[in-house]
Design a protein around this motif. Structure first.
Motif, PDB file in Angstrom:
ATOM      1  N   UNK A   1      -3.242  78.064 -49.339  1.00 55.85           N
ATOM      2  CA  UNK A   1      -1.789  78.181 -49.630  1.00 55.85           C
ATOM      3  C   UNK A   1      -1.060  76.939 -49.119  1.00 55.85           C
ATOM      4  N   UNK A   2      -1.376  76.523 -47.892  1.00 57.40           N
ATOM      5  CA  UNK A   2      -0.704  75.353 -47.304  1.00 57.40           C
ATOM      6  C   UNK A   2      -1.012  74.078 -48.078  1.00 57.40           C
ATOM      7  N   UNK A   3      -2.205  74.001 -48.678  1.00 54.31           N
ATOM      8  CA  UNK A   3      -2.563  72.817 -49.478  1.00 54.31           C
ATOM      9  C   UNK A   3      -1.883  72.815 -50.847  1.00 54.31           C
ATOM     10  N   UNK A   4      -1.171  73.873 -51.164  1.00 55.24           N
ATOM     11  CA  UNK A   4      -0.493  73.929 -52.461  1.00 55.24           C
ATOM     12  C   UNK A   4      -1.413  74.303 -53.595  1.00 55.24           C
ATOM     13  N   UNK A   5      -2.492  75.039 -53.303  1.00 53.33           N
ATOM     14  CA  UNK A   5      -3.456  75.370 -54.354  1.00 53.33           C
ATOM     15  C   UNK A   5      -3.058  76.620 -55.138  1.00 53.33           C
ATOM     16  N   UNK A   6      -1.944  77.256 -54.767  1.00 59.18           N
ATOM     17  CA  UNK A   6      -1.458  78.399 -55.542  1.00 59.18           C
ATOM     18  C   UNK A   6      -0.449  77.945 -56.581  1.00 59.18           C
ATOM     19  N   UNK A   7       0.395  78.863 -57.040  1.00 54.96           N
ATOM     20  CA  UNK A   7       1.449  78.546 -58.005  1.00 54.96           C
ATOM     21  C   UNK A   7       2.643  77.903 -57.282  1.00 54.96           C
ATOM     22  N   UNK A   8       3.390  77.080 -58.001  1.00 54.61           N
ATOM     23  CA  UNK A   8       4.596  76.408 -57.494  1.00 54.61           C
ATOM     24  C   UNK A   8       4.308  75.616 -56.208  1.00 54.61           C
ATOM     25  N   UNK A   9       3.176  74.985 -56.162  1.00 50.21           N
ATOM     26  CA  UNK A   9       2.812  74.201 -54.981  1.00 50.21           C
ATOM     27  C   UNK A   9       3.413  72.814 -54.965  1.00 50.21           C
ATOM     28  N   UNK A  10       4.055  72.411 -56.070  1.00 53.53           N
ATOM     29  CA  UNK A  10       4.660  71.077 -56.142  1.00 53.53           C
ATOM     30  C   UNK A  10       6.175  71.192 -55.949  1.00 53.53           C
ATOM     31  N   UNK A  11       6.704  70.713 -54.820  1.00 52.25           N
ATOM     32  CA  UNK A  11       8.152  70.838 -54.583  1.00 52.25           C
ATOM     33  C   UNK A  11       8.967  69.719 -55.219  1.00 52.25           C
ATOM     34  N   UNK A  12       8.380  68.992 -56.159  1.00 48.39           N
ATOM     35  CA  UNK A  12       9.025  67.796 -56.708  1.00 48.39           C
ATOM     36  C   UNK A  12      10.343  68.050 -57.406  1.00 48.39           C
ATOM     37  N   UNK A  13      10.564  69.249 -57.923  1.00 46.33           N
ATOM     38  CA  UNK A  13      11.819  69.522 -58.643  1.00 46.33           C
ATOM     39  C   UNK A  13      13.020  69.528 -57.712  1.00 46.33           C
ATOM     40  N   UNK A  14      12.790  69.780 -56.411  1.00 44.26           N
ATOM     41  CA  UNK A  14      13.894  69.868 -55.463  1.00 44.26           C
ATOM     42  C   UNK A  14      14.689  71.154 -55.584  1.00 44.26           C
ATOM     43  N   UNK A  15      14.167  72.139 -56.340  1.00 42.97           N
ATOM     44  CA  UNK A  15      14.873  73.401 -56.548  1.00 42.97           C
ATOM     45  C   UNK A  15      14.158  74.540 -55.818  1.00 42.97           C
ATOM     46  N   UNK A  16      14.897  75.602 -55.551  1.00 43.01           N
ATOM     47  CA  UNK A  16      14.315  76.784 -54.917  1.00 43.01           C
ATOM     48  C   UNK A  16      13.617  77.613 -55.995  1.00 43.01           C
ATOM     49  N   UNK A  17      12.341  77.302 -56.223  1.00 45.66           N
ATOM     50  CA  UNK A  17      11.607  77.922 -57.323  1.00 45.66           C
ATOM     51  C   UNK A  17      10.841  79.148 -56.829  1.00 45.66           C
ATOM     52  N   UNK A  18      10.771  80.144 -57.703  1.00 46.56           N
ATOM     53  CA  UNK A  18      10.067  81.379 -57.380  1.00 46.56           C
ATOM     54  C   UNK A  18       9.612  82.018 -58.694  1.00 46.56           C
ATOM     55  N   UNK A  19       8.577  82.839 -58.645  1.00 44.19           N
ATOM     56  CA  UNK A  19       8.067  83.475 -59.859  1.00 44.19           C
ATOM     57  C   UNK A  19       8.483  84.932 -59.923  1.00 44.19           C
TER      58      UNK A  19
END
Length: 826
Positions: free
Chosen positions: A544-562
Motif C-alpha cells: 500500500x505504501x509503495x502505491x501498488x493499489x488504486x489511486x497510488x499516483x498523487x500527481x493530480x493534486x486532488x483529493x481522489x477516492x473511489x
C-alpha cells in the motif's frame, strides 16, 4: 515515486492547516473524529461530576448539600449530558475516525458534512452547559414529560434550553448517520463486497439507519413542545384537545431504540476486539449480522415498554410485553456467538479482554433485569423506582462504557503509535468495576424497597440510608477509577516509546497504515479478497505504501477516492473530495441563530438565519461539479472510471435519499400524532372541522401535476442536450401552487384555538417548507444549467433535485389530504 515522496505529496493534498486555524477549517476525518472524541470525553467528565453531586446529596438523610431546585437541574443535566452529549457523540467520533480506515478508503462520504455536524454538536452542547453554569438549566428530568416541562410546570427558560439545545445537537447525529450509511454502501476498498464488510461496519450501518428513523420523532416532539411554550399551540394540553401522553409516545419512539443505538456500536467493538484477543476469527459472522439487524428492527416495536403505567389497553400491554421479551433472542444470538468465539480460540488476558469480560457479566445482569421490567405486573411495582435507575445503568454502562474502554485500550496504539508501558489501566479497571457494582447492585435493592427516583432527599428511618451511603462510596470509587483511566492514557501518550504498527496481530485494514495514521489514511487503495486482508497478506501495508493499489499516483493534486458498487464492491466511479474550508463552522454558527433566536425570543433572527443557511448551502453546492465532460479517468491497474459528477446517481443522490428517509419518518410521526389526538385525546372533535373549499384542492392537484411532470420534462431535455427551461419553469409553478394550497389551510385556521388547528398549522407549514426548499433547488438548477454545469452525462444534480421535488409533491398530497379529510368524512 518512492514511499516517502508519495507520503509527502499526499500530506500536502489531504492535511489540514497547521495551528488552531487548521482545527476550525479542517474537514479531514482524522481531525474531526478526534475532535468529536475529545469533546465527548469532556462532556463525560461534566456528567460524571454531576453524578457525584447526586450521590453526595443522597449519601445521608435530609442532606442540605443541595436544595430541590438545584438538585432538579443537576439530575436532569446528568441524564441529558450522558445520553445526548457523551454516549452518541463518542461512538460517532470513533466511527468518523475509524470507519474509513476499516473500509480501506481515505475519508467519509461527505467531509464537509462531518465538520458541519461536529460544530452543531459543539455549539448545541455549549448552549446546555451555559444554562447549567447560569443556574437556568432544564429541571424537568431528561424525559421532559409535559406538563412538568410545559409552561404550566416550567414557566422559565429552563426547558427551552433542553428542547432547542438537543434539537441543535441532533443535527449532528442526523448528519453523521447520512455520512455513515453512504460511506459503508459506496466507499470501500475495491473487492470488499457486503459479505466481506468488517463486522463493525455492519453494526454502524444498522445504527445509522436506526438514528435516521429513531431521532425524527423526538425532533418532532421537541418542536411541538417548543411551539406550545412559545406560541400557545396546545398539543399537550387536554383542555384544548391536546394530550400529554402524545409526548410520551414521541419520546419513547426515539427513547427505546436509543438504548440499542447506544448498545450496538459497543457490540460492534466487542465483535471486532474479541476475536483478536482470542487469537481466532469471529464465530457466526452471518448470525451476528442477522442478530444486529433484527435487534434494530424489533427495537422500534416496543416503545410502549416504557408506558405500562399510563393506562394502555390490556391487549396492547400483552403485545408489547411479549415483544419486549422477544428482544432477548437476537441479543442472545450475539452473546452465544461471542462465547463460541472464546471457546474455539486461545484467549489472552490483555486489558481490552478484561473489559470485555466485565461487559459480559454486567450486560447479562442488566439484560435479565430488562426482562423483569418487560413483565407488566413487575413493571407496575418497580415503575419510577431506583430499580429502573439501576437497570438503566447496568445496560448503558455495562453495555456501552465497558466495551468502549475495551476499544480505547485496543486502538490506543493505533491512535498514538506508542506502546503502553505504565500499568495504571488495570488498577483503574478494578476500581471502576467494583465501584460500579457497589453502587448500582445496591440501588436495585433500594428500588425494591420502594425508593422513588428523582427524590432530592431521603428520610431517616426509611430503610434506605445505609444502602445509599454504600452506593455513594461505590460511586466515588468508580469516579477515581475513571480519573485513573484519563491519567493512564495521558501518561502513556506523553512519555512512552513508539510501538509496532499492529501489536495485536489483527486482520482488519486500520492496522495496515502507519500509526498514528496520516491524513490520507492509505497511500493507495488495496484490492480486498477476504474479511481479514492483513492475515491473508502480511506484506499488504508495504505494498500500500509503495502505491501498488488504486489511486497510488498523487500527481493530480486532488483529493481522489473511489466509490464502489453496493453489493459487489467493484469500483464504479472516481470521486474528488472538497478541500478544507471554513464553510462548515460558519454554517453551523448561522444555523445556531435559528435556535438562539427562538430561545431568547428574538424571532426576527430566525428567518434571517434560515436565509443565511440557504445562501451558504447554495455556495457549498456551487463549488462542486464541472463545467465540461471529463470522460474516463485512469485510477490504477489499467482501470478507467467516470467522475462521480458524470454518473446518474452520484453520492449526493444517495445522501439525499437517506436524508429524506429521516424527513419522511418525521412526517410519518407528525401524521401519527394527528391520528392519535383525533382518536384518543379528550375534548375532540374540535368546534369546527376545516372546510377545504374549492381553491385549495385545485391548487394542490394542479401543483402536483405540474411539479411532478415538469422536472421529468427537464430531465428528458438534459439527457437530449436540450434546454431544460420549460420543464423547470413548470416545476416552479407547480411548487408555488402546492405552497399556496397549504397557505389556504393556514388562512382558515387559528394556531392556538385547538390542538386540531395547531396540528394543521404544523402540517401545512411542513408542506410550505418543502415546497420552498424544492423551489430553491429548482432555481439553483436553472442557474447551474445556465452556467454549463449540466449535460446529458452530468445529469446527477438534476436527479437530486427531482428526488426532492417528488418528495415535496408526496408530502403535499398526503399532508393536505389529511387536513381536508375530516370535513369530507363528516
Amino acid at each position: 515515486m518512492n514511499a516517502l515522496r508519495r507520503h509527502r505529496a499526499l500530506e500536502r493534498i489531504w492535511a489540514s492547516r497547521p495551528g488552531w486555524r487548521g482545527k476550525l477549517t479542517t474537514v479531514n476525518n482524522n481531525d474531526i473524529g478526534l475532535m468529536f472524541l475529545s469533546l465527548a470525553v469532556t462532556f463525560f467528565a461534566v456528567g460524571g461530576i454531576l453524578a457525584m453531586l447526586i450521590r453526595a446529596q443522597l449519601a445521608t438523610p435530609r442532606s442540605a448539600f443541595m436544595g430541590p431546585d438545584v438538585y432538579n437541574q443537576v439530575f436532569t443535566m446528568h441524564g441529558t449530558v450522558m445520553m445526548f452529549l457523551f454516549a452518541i457523540p463518542l461512538f460517532e467520533g470513533l466511527t468518523v475516525y475509524l470507519l474509513p480506515k476499516m473500509l480501506g478508503t481515505r475519508d467519509l462520504a461527505f467531509p464537509r458534512l462531518s465538520a458541519f455536524g461536529f460544530w452543531c454538536y459543539a455549539f448545541g452542547g455549549s448552549l446546555l452547559i451555559v444554562s447549567l453554569l447560569a443556574g437556568i438549566a432544564p429541571e424537568s428530568g431528561w424525559f421532559m414529560y409535559p406538563p412538568l416541562s410545559s409552561t404550566l410546570g416550567s414557566p422559565g427558560i429552563n426547558a427551552d434550553f433542553w428542547l432547542l439545545g438537543i434539537t441543535f445537537v441532533e443535527i449532528s447525529a442526523i448528519s453523521a448517520s447520512v455520512e455513515i450509511v453512504v460511506t459503508v454502501l459506496l466507499y470501500r476498498a475495491p473487492g470488499m463486497s457486503l459479505d466481506k464488510l468488517p463486522i463493525f461496519a455492519w453494526y454502524m450501518l444498522v445504527v445509522a439507519v436506526m438514528i435516521l428513523t429513531g431521532f425524527p420523532p423526538l425532533i418532532l416532539g421537541s418542536l411541538l413542545l417548543e411551539l406550545e411554550r412559545a406560541f400557545g399551540m396546545p398539543f399537550f394540553q387536554a383542555a384544548a384537545g391536546g394530550d400529554s401522553i402524545l409526548w410520551q409516545h414521541l419520546f419513547w419512539l426515539f427513547g427505546h431504540p436509543e438504548v440499542y443505538i447506544i448498545f450496538l456500536p459497543a457490540a460492534g467493538v466487542v465483535s471486532t476486539v474479541l476475536p483478536v484477543m482470542a487469537r481466532t476469527t469471529l464465530l457466526g459472522y452471518g448470525w451476528i449480522v442477522a442478530g444486529a439487524i433484527t435487534l434494530g428492527v424489533m427495537s422500534f416495536g416496543i416503545w410502549v415498554h416504557h408506558m405500562y403505567a399510563t393506562g394502555i389497553p390490556h391487549m396492547g400491554l400483552a403485545f408489547f410485553s411479549a415483544a419486549s421479551t422477544l428482544v432477548a433472542v437476537p441479543t442472545g444470538v450475539q452473546i452465544f456467538a461471542w462465547i463460541g468465539t472464546l471457546w474455539k480460540g486461545r484467549p489472552e488476558m490483555h486489558l481490552p479482554m478484561l473489559w470485555i469480560l466485565a461487559f459480559f457479566a454486567t450486560f447479562v445482569m442488566g439484560g435479565l433485569t430488562g426482562v423483569m421490567v418487560a413483565m407488566v405486573p413487575f413493571d407496575w411495582q418497580s415503575h419510577d423506582t431506583y430499580f429502573v435507575v439501576a437497570h438503566l445503568h447496568y445496560v448503558l454502562v455495562g453495555g456501552f462504557v465497558f466495551p468502549m474502554l475495551a476499544g480505547l485500550y485496543y486502538w490506543l496504539p493505533h491512535f498514538t503509535g506508542r506502546q503502553r508501558y505504565f500499568k495504571l489501566g488495570k488498577t483503574a479497571f478494578w476500581l471502576i468495576v467494583l465501584g460500579f457494582h457497589g453502587t448500582f447492585l445496591l440501588l436495585h435493592w433500594a428500588g425494591l424497597l420502594g425508593m422513588r427516583r428523582r427524590i432530592d432527599s431521603i428520610e431517616p428511618g426509611s430503610g434506605w440510608e445505609l444502602i445509599n451511603l454504600l452506593a455513594s462510596v461505590g460511586g466515588f470509587v468508580m469516579a477515581i477509577g475513571f480519573a485513573l483511566v484519563l491519567i493512564d492514557v495521558g501518561v502513556n501518550v506523553a512519555v512512552t516509546v513508539r510501538g509496532r504498527r499492529n501489536p495485536w496481530g489483527a486482520g482488519t485494514l486500520e492496522w495496515a497504515m502507519p500509526s498514528p495514521s496520516p491524513s490520507y489514511n492509505l497511500a493507495s487503495l488495496p484490492k480486498v479478497h477476504s474479511r481479514n486482508p492483513l492475515q491473508d497478506d502480511p506484506d499488504l501495508p508495504v505494498r500500500i505504501a509503495r502505491g501498488e493499489g488504486y489511486l497510488g499516483d498523487p500527481g493530480s493534486g486532488l483529493r481522489e477516492i473511489l466509490a464502489v458498487e453496493i453489493a459487489s464492491g467493484r469500483p464504479s466511479c472516481l470521486v474528488i473530495f472538497p478541500t478544507n474550508s471554513a464553510l462548515p463552522i460558519v454554517m453551523a454558527f448561522v444555523t445556531g441563530g435559528i435556535f438562539v433566536g427562538m430561545l431568547i425570543k428574538i424571532y426576527w433572527l430566525v428567518p434571517l438565519s434560515v436565509l443565511g443557511v440557504a445562501a451558504l448551502a447554495a455556495w457549498w453546492a456551487w463549488s462542486l461539479g464541472n463545467r465540461g465532460d471529463l470522460g474516463l479517468q485512469p485510477v490504477g491497474h489499467g482501470l478507467v472510471l467516470l467522475r462521480a459528477s458524470e454518473v446518474a446517481r452520484p453520492p449526493g443522490w444517495w445522501g439525499s435519499l437517506f436524508l429524506l428517509l429521516a424527513d419522511g419518518v418525521f412526517f410519518g410521526a407528525l401524521l401519527f400524532g394527528y391520528v392519535f389526538l383525533w382518536t384518543v385525546a379528550p375534548n375532540w372533535p374540535p368546534p369546527a372541522w376545516l372546510e377545504p373549499g374549492l381553491s385549495g384542492p385545485l391548487l394542490a392537484l394542479g401543483g402536483a401535476v405540474l411539479a411532478f411532470g415538469g422536472i421529468r420534462l427537464a430531465d428528458r431535455a438534459i439527457r437530449c442536450n436540450a434546454g431544460p427551461w420549460l420543464g423547470l419553469l413548470l416545476s416552479l409553478a407547480g411548487l408555488a401552487a402546492l405552497g399556496s394550497a397549504a397557505i389556504t389551510v393556514l388562512a382558515r385556521t387559528t394556531h392556538d384555538a385547538h390542538a386540531y388547528d395547531a396540528t394543521l398549522w404544523v402540517v401545512a407549514g411542513y408542506v410550505v417548507f418543502h415546497a420552498a426548499v424544492a423551489g430553491l433547488m429548482t432555481v439553483f438548477l436553472v442557474l447551474r444549467a445556465g452556467a454549463g454545469y449540466l449535460s446529458a452525462r452530468r445529469i446527477g444534480e438534476a436527479r437530486i433535485v427531482r428526488l426532492w421535488i417528488d418528495y415535496a409533491v408526496a408530502a403535499a398530497v398526503l399532508g393536505l389530504g389529511a387536513a381536508w379529510l375530516p370535513e369530507v368524512l363528516t
